[in-house]
Design a protein around this motif. Structure first.
Motif, PDB file in Angstrom:
ATOM      1  N   PHE A  49       6.683   3.098   6.790  1.00 58.87           N
ATOM      2  CA  PHE A  49       6.516   1.668   6.425  1.00 58.87           C
ATOM      3  C   PHE A  49       7.676   1.086   6.965  1.00 58.87           C
ATOM      4  CE2 PHE A  49       7.839  -1.840   3.379  1.00 58.87           C
ATOM      5  CZ  PHE A  49       7.013  -2.591   4.007  1.00 58.87           C
ATOM      6  N   SER A  50       7.503  -0.402   7.756  1.00 62.74           N
ATOM      7  CA  SER A  50       8.936  -0.765   8.240  1.00 62.74           C
ATOM      8  C   SER A  50       8.569  -2.199   7.946  1.00 62.74           C
ATOM      9  CB  SER A  50       8.618  -0.823  10.014  1.00 62.74           C
ATOM     10  OG  SER A  50       9.113  -1.787  10.268  1.00 62.74           O
ATOM     11  N   ILE A  80       7.946  -5.115   0.983  1.00 56.97           N
ATOM     12  CA  ILE A  80       6.972  -4.425   0.250  1.00 56.97           C
ATOM     13  C   ILE A  80       5.759  -4.303   1.076  1.00 56.97           C
ATOM     14  CG2 ILE A  80       5.844  -4.309  -1.905  1.00 56.97           C
ATOM     15  CD1 ILE A  80       8.400  -6.322  -2.285  1.00 56.97           C
ATOM     16  N   PHE A  81       5.026  -3.293   1.158  1.00 57.67           N
ATOM     17  CA  PHE A  81       3.799  -3.085   1.784  1.00 57.67           C
ATOM     18  C   PHE A  81       2.570  -3.695   0.771  1.00 57.67           C
ATOM     19  CE2 PHE A  81      -0.228  -1.110   2.912  1.00 57.67           C
ATOM     20  CZ  PHE A  81      -0.125  -1.405   4.557  1.00 57.67           C
ATOM     21  N   VAL A  92      -0.103   4.361   3.719  1.00 58.57           N
ATOM     22  CA  VAL A  92       1.382   4.079   4.463  1.00 58.57           C
ATOM     23  C   VAL A  92       2.543   4.614   3.313  1.00 58.57           C
ATOM     24  CG1 VAL A  92       3.134   2.254   4.683  1.00 58.57           C
ATOM     25  CG2 VAL A  92       0.782   2.056   5.668  1.00 58.57           C
ATOM     26  N   ASN A  93       3.363   5.201   3.851  1.00 57.35           N
ATOM     27  CA  ASN A  93       4.500   5.643   3.042  1.00 57.35           C
ATOM     28  C   ASN A  93       5.975   5.259   3.402  1.00 57.35           C
ATOM     29  OD1 ASN A  93       5.314   7.244   5.039  1.00 57.35           O
ATOM     30  ND2 ASN A  93       4.396   9.297   4.289  1.00 57.35           N
ATOM     31  N   GLU A  94       6.778   5.626   2.707  1.00 60.92           N
ATOM     32  CA  GLU A  94       8.048   5.134   2.944  1.00 60.92           C
ATOM     33  C   GLU A  94       8.539   5.429   4.381  1.00 60.92           C
ATOM     34  OE1 GLU A  94      10.529   5.736  -0.322  1.00 60.92           O
ATOM     35  OE2 GLU A  94       9.221   5.019  -1.696  1.00 60.92           O
ATOM     36  N   LEU A 144       4.315  -1.233  12.335  1.00 59.10           N
ATOM     37  CA  LEU A 144       2.956  -0.831  11.867  1.00 59.10           C
ATOM     38  C   LEU A 144       1.881  -0.789  12.603  1.00 59.10           C
ATOM     39  CD1 LEU A 144       3.432  -2.346   8.092  1.00 59.10           C
ATOM     40  CD2 LEU A 144       3.882   0.261   8.814  1.00 59.10           C
ATOM     41  N   LYS A 198       9.219   0.813  -6.803  1.00 65.12           N
ATOM     42  CA  LYS A 198       8.500   2.103  -6.330  1.00 65.12           C
ATOM     43  C   LYS A 198       7.987   2.715  -7.613  1.00 65.12           C
ATOM     44  CE  LYS A 198      11.756   3.065  -2.744  1.00 65.12           C
ATOM     45  NZ  LYS A 198      13.042   3.885  -2.451  1.00 65.12           N
ATOM     46  N   GLY A 219       4.467   2.377  -7.928  1.00 66.11           N
ATOM     47  CA  GLY A 219       3.685   2.799  -6.848  1.00 66.11           C
ATOM     48  C   GLY A 219       3.896   1.925  -5.497  1.00 66.11           C
ATOM     49  N   PHE A 220       4.296   1.061  -5.457  1.00 65.17           N
ATOM     50  CA  PHE A 220       4.602   0.392  -4.202  1.00 65.17           C
ATOM     51  C   PHE A 220       5.606   0.849  -2.905  1.00 65.17           C
ATOM     52  CE2 PHE A 220       3.246  -3.152  -7.220  1.00 65.17           C
ATOM     53  CZ  PHE A 220       2.494  -3.831  -6.367  1.00 65.17           C
ATOM     54  N   THR A 221       5.167   0.689  -1.764  1.00 68.23           N
ATOM     55  CA  THR A 221       5.981   1.138  -0.832  1.00 68.23           C
ATOM     56  C   THR A 221       7.081   0.256  -0.409  1.00 68.23           C
ATOM     57  OG1 THR A 221       3.969   2.363   0.091  1.00 68.23           O
ATOM     58  CG2 THR A 221       5.669   2.213   1.752  1.00 68.23           C
ATOM     59  N   VAL A 222       8.233   0.539  -0.716  1.00 71.97           N
ATOM     60  CA  VAL A 222       9.315  -0.290  -0.655  1.00 71.97           C
ATOM     61  C   VAL A 222      10.411   0.164   0.532  1.00 71.97           C
ATOM     62  CG1 VAL A 222      11.087  -1.873  -1.730  1.00 71.97           C
ATOM     63  CG2 VAL A 222       8.866  -1.015  -2.896  1.00 71.97           C
ATOM     64  N   ASN A 223      10.975  -0.741   1.188  1.00 70.22           N
ATOM     65  CA  ASN A 223      12.029  -0.371   2.107  1.00 70.22           C
ATOM     66  C   ASN A 223      13.328  -1.034   2.000  1.00 70.22           C
ATOM     67  OD1 ASN A 223      11.759  -1.547   4.438  1.00 70.22           O
ATOM     68  ND2 ASN A 223      11.141   0.064   5.594  1.00 70.22           N
ATOM     69  N   GLU A 246      -2.177   0.852   0.850  1.00 69.42           N
ATOM     70  CA  GLU A 246      -1.197   1.296   0.085  1.00 69.42           C
ATOM     71  C   GLU A 246      -1.158   2.771  -0.418  1.00 69.42           C
ATOM     72  OE1 GLU A 246      -0.633  -1.501  -3.235  1.00 69.42           O
ATOM     73  OE2 GLU A 246      -0.933  -3.391  -1.850  1.00 69.42           O
ATOM     74  N   PRO A 247      -0.105   3.436  -0.717  1.00 65.85           N
ATOM     75  CA  PRO A 247      -0.132   4.961  -1.171  1.00 65.85           C
ATOM     76  C   PRO A 247      -1.004   4.892  -2.290  1.00 65.85           C
ATOM     77  CG  PRO A 247       2.090   4.006  -1.149  1.00 65.85           C
ATOM     78  CD  PRO A 247       1.269   2.915  -0.459  1.00 65.85           C
ATOM     79  N   LYS A 248      -1.457   6.056  -2.625  1.00 70.17           N
ATOM     80  CA  LYS A 248      -2.096   6.619  -3.656  1.00 70.17           C
ATOM     81  C   LYS A 248      -3.344   5.540  -4.182  1.00 70.17           C
ATOM     82  CE  LYS A 248       1.577   9.035  -5.111  1.00 70.17           C
ATOM     83  NZ  LYS A 248       2.077   8.927  -3.712  1.00 70.17           N
TER      84      LYS A 248
END
Lengths: 434, 143
Positions: A381-382, B8-9, A376-378, A388, B60, B63-67, A413-415
């Motif tokens: 992501f929601s 945060i995912f 999932v990336n920015e 999702l 970020k 490395g977390f996905t954040v919005n 999660e990414p990476k």
């Protein structure tokens, strides 16, 4: 029991002289009728008249699955479409299937070879053949069907799925021979048990299983659970469909390849060098009687070895050992061919999805399972769960629509998926080794 | 009148939630309100913090996905039917609540509830018109 005594027990020299004659004719025919082959041979600096012995075949270039894709759909056909009476196809990596066409005589040959295969497996006229291979573009269903009719057996055209009905019919109609993928046979066995039925009340005697790799251990399990003798069959749509090679009932040790119609070679997959009998490598097949779409030195990507020693069943045709893997990254999931690159191209086309993915293949309750892990990336992501979930549903649906494989999509999660130097490790196959 | 929230995912595996709170704590960020929505595979952690931008950046960088999203903080009378009176106002105006969660602290006699609406602007207008107290971001971050 042998279906075609004359051809199945031909002395070695007679097989080879027949092969040479048919090979030479095939090379001349494709050179004259398929522009691809004329160009292909010209580039390799060879022409049909240079074939003086069977050994000379190794001077000719290989045909790859990519060549079939490049000539989609009919470019490799050696006869005009009005002589093609049947078209089949297998899934392709770009979403375009690999198309094959059969003339009336090709269908006749196929039926003959499937009838031979049924008899080699121990079936005979009077058997009730329960055919649970899928009917449709896939060659399994119709290939086995025509062979069963040629044999003179009573064929039940079940196709796949609808397991409870399969079991009811198998019991009520007194099916004696079952044809399907090995994993589906185990699924059937378990369903029989779940329905509270006793397999000993069924009349099943023989199972003919193919279209996916299976192990000796799995054979033991199938034989015990279904109370039948399990026979391994090999085929691929590019060459013919099911019935290219089959184990005999007597030995159950290696699959006889019908050498009066196919010329097998084993090569080193890295160098292309031809290996002697007995050494393990990639199977390459040349068709020597096919009219619709003859293939010269087709690289199957299947890893096996040739067994030249005589078999106790009396057949003189060489055997291939039970397949032990692939020389490319193709996965066979519930009988369906899946390339990781196919999944990748689906993901790339979904807005915002990273092409970082991993495929986890496993076997649960004897059925293959596929989990596709996607980062999932920015952009994707929601803060809302439903967004999702819609994303993972969409990925699952597109994979199902294009490849015909049901999978589970897991957003990660990414990476988190390994970025190795060079070739990424896209596949983790946790299925028991063969 | 809007409040910034960060989401945060988080994969459903042990230690990830602790990792988020550790990163925030070490950056001197204080959590004001939170909610964790989860599925079998992943969770979404939604936070109102005192320093939104700092929290966003530090997560970020790890490395977390954040919005960032805008939510609405509403004072709700702390009595039976208190929440209902507000939901009724929203329903009458056909404003859909995507999700909601309660603030950890009370504000005088009232509780504070965080709402995510499909129409944030519309919701604020309707609530204000009906005399419901909507809290400003600055007020919320420093509660």
């Amino acid at each position: 029991m042998i279906w075609n005594d004359e051809f199945e027990t031909l002395p070695r020299e007679a097989i080879e002289s027949l092969q040479f004659k048919r090979l030479r004719q095939t090379l001349e025919r494709v050179y004259a009728t398929v522009p691809f082959y004329r160009e292909h041979f010209r580039r390799a600096g060879v022409s049909p008249e240079q074939l003086k012995t069977l050994e000379d075949l190794r001077r000719f270039p290989f045909t790859l699955k990519q060549d079939m894709r490049d000539n989609y759909p009919y470019g490799l056909f050696a006869v005009p479409l009005e002589q093609i009476v049947r078209i089949h196809a297998s899934s392709g990596t770009t979403g375009k299937p690999t198309v094959v066409g059969y003339t009336r005589r090709d269908i006749d040959t196929w039926s003959e070879l499937m009838a031979r295969s049924f008899v080699a497996a121990g079936a005979h006229k009077g058997d009730v053949i329960h055919n649970a291979y899928g009917y449709g573009l896939f060659t399994g269903g119709l290939g086995a069907h025509y062979g069963a009719e040629r044999l003179g057996a009573s064929v039940i055209p079940m196709s796949g799925g609808n397991t409870k009905k399969q079991i009811m019919i198998m019991q009520d109609f007194g099916s004696t021979v079952l044809t399907c993928t090995p994993s589906y046979s185990l699924f059937l066995a378990e369903s029989v048990a779940e329905m509270g039925l006793d397999i000993r009340d069924f009349k099943l005697r023989i199972g003919i299983f193919g279209a996916e790799p299976w192990s000796e251990k799995m054979r033991d399990e199938i034989e015990a659970k279904l109370n039948l003798k399990a026979i391994d069959i090999y085929g691929l749509s590019e060459i013919l469909g099911p019935g290219v090679a089959i184990e005999c009932y007597e030995a159950q040790n290696g699959l006889h390849m019908w050498e009066d119609h196919f010329l097998p070679e084993i090569i080193n997959p890295d160098t292309g060098e031809v290996l002697p009998d007995g050494e393990r490598g990639e199977l390459v097949i040349t068709t020597i009687t096919k009219e619709g779409i003859p293939l010269i030195r087709y690289r199957t990507r299947d890893i096996t070895r040739l067994i030249a020693e005589p078999c106790i069943c009396g057949r003189t045709h060489k055997r291939i050992e039970r397949l032990s893997g692939r020389s490319d990254d193709m996965l066979i999931i519930r009988g369906v061919n899946v390339f990781p690159s196919q999944i990748e191209s689906i993901l790339i086309n979904i807005e915002g999805v990273e092409p970082h993915y991993q495929l986890i293949v496993d076997r649960e309750d004897n059925l293959d399972s596929l989990e596709v892990q996607v980062e999932v990336n920015e952009r994707t992501f929601s803060d809302e769960i439903k967004v999702l979930q819609e994303l993972s549903n969409r990925i699952r649906k597109e994979i199902k629509d294009l490849l015909g494989v049901t999978c589970k999509v897991r957003l990660v999660e990414p990476k988190t998926l390994a970025r190795s130097e060079g070739k990424a490790r896209r596949v983790i196959d946790n299925r028991p080794q063969l | 009148m809007k409040v910034e929230q960060i989401s945060i995912f988080i994969e459903n595996k042990s230690g990830r939630l602790a990792e988020v709170t550790r990163v925030l704590g070490e950056a001197g960020v204080n959590i004001r309100a939170l909610s964790l929505a989860d599925t079998s595979d992943f969770g979404i952690l939604r936070l109102i913090v005192d320093k939104t931008d700092a929290a966003n950046e530090v997560l970020k960088s790890k490395g977390f996905t954040v919005n960032k999203t805008e939510v609405v903080a509403v004072e709700v009378p702390d009595r039976p039917l208190g929440l209902n009176s507000i939901l009724q106002v929203l329903d009458d105006s056909r404003i859909n609540v995507e999700y909601m969660y309660a603030f950890v602290e009370r504000c005088g006699e009232n509780a504070v509830i965080i709402f995510r609406f499909d129409d944030t602007e519309g919701a604020i207008r309707v609530l204000t018109e009906q005399g419901v107290k909507v809290l400003a971001g600055q007020r919320v971050y420093s509660m």
